[in-house]
Design a protein around this motif. Structure first.
Motif, PDB file in Angstrom:
ATOM      1  N   CYS A  31      65.701  -2.346 -51.038  1.00  0.00           N
ATOM      2  CA  CYS A  31      64.290  -1.924 -51.021  1.00  0.00           C
ATOM      3  C   CYS A  31      64.127  -0.495 -51.536  1.00  0.00           C
ATOM      4  O   CYS A  31      63.015  -0.090 -51.882  1.00  0.00           O
ATOM      5  CB  CYS A  31      63.714  -2.041 -49.611  1.00  0.00           C
ATOM      6  SG  CYS A  31      63.720  -3.725 -48.974  1.00  0.00           S
ATOM      7  N   CYS A  61      62.111  -7.049 -43.801  1.00  0.00           N
ATOM      8  CA  CYS A  61      63.441  -7.044 -44.431  1.00  0.00           C
ATOM      9  C   CYS A  61      64.536  -6.825 -43.377  1.00  0.00           C
ATOM     10  O   CYS A  61      64.516  -5.830 -42.647  1.00  0.00           O
ATOM     11  CB  CYS A  61      63.513  -5.950 -45.488  1.00  0.00           C
ATOM     12  SG  CYS A  61      65.175  -5.766 -46.186  1.00  0.00           S
ATOM     13  N   GLY A  68      67.636  -6.102 -43.975  1.00  0.00           N
ATOM     14  CA  GLY A  68      68.455  -4.943 -44.357  1.00  0.00           C
ATOM     15  C   GLY A  68      67.838  -3.637 -43.885  1.00  0.00           C
ATOM     16  O   GLY A  68      68.529  -2.756 -43.370  1.00  0.00           O
ATOM     17  N   CYS A  69      66.537  -3.483 -44.067  1.00  0.00           N
ATOM     18  CA  CYS A  69      65.846  -2.275 -43.603  1.00  0.00           C
ATOM     19  C   CYS A  69      65.884  -2.183 -42.079  1.00  0.00           C
ATOM     20  O   CYS A  69      66.040  -1.095 -41.519  1.00  0.00           O
ATOM     21  CB  CYS A  69      64.402  -2.261 -44.087  1.00  0.00           C
ATOM     22  SG  CYS A  69      64.211  -2.083 -45.866  1.00  0.00           S
ATOM     23  N   CYS A  84      66.654  -0.106 -46.982  1.00  0.00           N
ATOM     24  CA  CYS A  84      67.985  -0.593 -47.336  1.00  0.00           C
ATOM     25  C   CYS A  84      68.198  -0.417 -48.839  1.00  0.00           C
ATOM     26  O   CYS A  84      67.276  -0.044 -49.576  1.00  0.00           O
ATOM     27  CB  CYS A  84      68.129  -2.060 -46.948  1.00  0.00           C
ATOM     28  SG  CYS A  84      67.204  -3.194 -47.987  1.00  0.00           S
TER      29      CYS A  84
HETATM   30 ZN   LIG Z   1      65.088  -3.709 -47.186  1.00  0.00          ZN
END
Ligand SMILES: [Zn+2]
Length: 203
Positions: free
Chosen positions: A202, A138, A140-141, A199
């Motif tokens: 998630c 991911c 975002g993470c 994130c």
């Molecule tokens: Zn994420």
């Protein structure tokens, strides 16, 4: 892409590794990264990545004091990374040119784009950290995790961190290991697993 005879000779040590092999070496040769680095961590990573056969294309940032090492002669400090690497990479490994691939290796802080794999080299002033994201990881993470770290260490700690970062990138190119993760570099040779921050999506 089949390996040429001189490539089999050049990469024989890593081809002999069970996790690499001839197919793996072809993946390393097909891959490439854009480098955004001015210091010893990023330049050391670039040296190992290039030596392994993966393409490295540097940005225009001027090289910082301490960047001199395997790749960069001391007299080149202050010159744009792209110019210096363009001059020295053909001597390290001509296979590391021309630019190809979708990867990115960068010293924090920086912005992330492109498909990946991504390898971030950072730190908190005393220790180093490598945050990485491969296929399926991911974004975002990854960015949430990198956001809590600053610039990577200099000196011997930075050099070791760069070598670790290169190894992590090669594992991602080979499709080995987790698609997202972070490891700390507490002292030369002392690696620890670090938590990945989640994130908003998630949770
Ligand atoms: Zn994420």
């Amino acid at each position: 892409m089949a390996l040429r005879e001189e490539q089999i000779v050049r990469y024989s040590r890593q081809i002999l590794l069970r996790e690499v092999g001839g197919r793996g070496q072809e993946k390393l040769l097909a891959g490439g990264v854009r480098l955004r680095a001015t210091g010893p961590a990023g330049l050391t990573a670039a040296a190992y990545v290039a030596a392994g056969g993966t393409a490295v294309a540097a940005g225009p940032e001027p090289l910082a004091p301490g960047a001199e090492g395997f790749l960069v002669p001391a007299a080149e400090v202050g010159q744009p990374a792209s110019e210096v690497l363009g001059r020295v990479l053909p001597d390290v490994n001509a296979d590391a040119l021309p630019p190809r691939g979708t990867g990115r290796v960068a010293e924090l802080p920086t912005a992330w784009d492109g498909e990946g794999p991504w390898v971030a080299l950072g730190g908190d002033g005393t220790r180093g950290v490598v945050v990485f994201r491969g296929e399926g990881g991911c974004a975002g993470c990854f960015e949430a995790t990198t956001a809590s770290w600053g610039a990577p260490p200099s000196g011997a700690l930075g050099v070791g961190l760069g070598a670790l970062g290169a190894l992590v990138l090669q594992r991602l190119l080979l499709g080995l290991g987790p698609a997202l993760g972070a490891c700390g570099w507490e002292a030369p040779g002392v690696m620890t697993a670090l938590e990945v921050r989640r994130c908003g999506r998630c949770g």
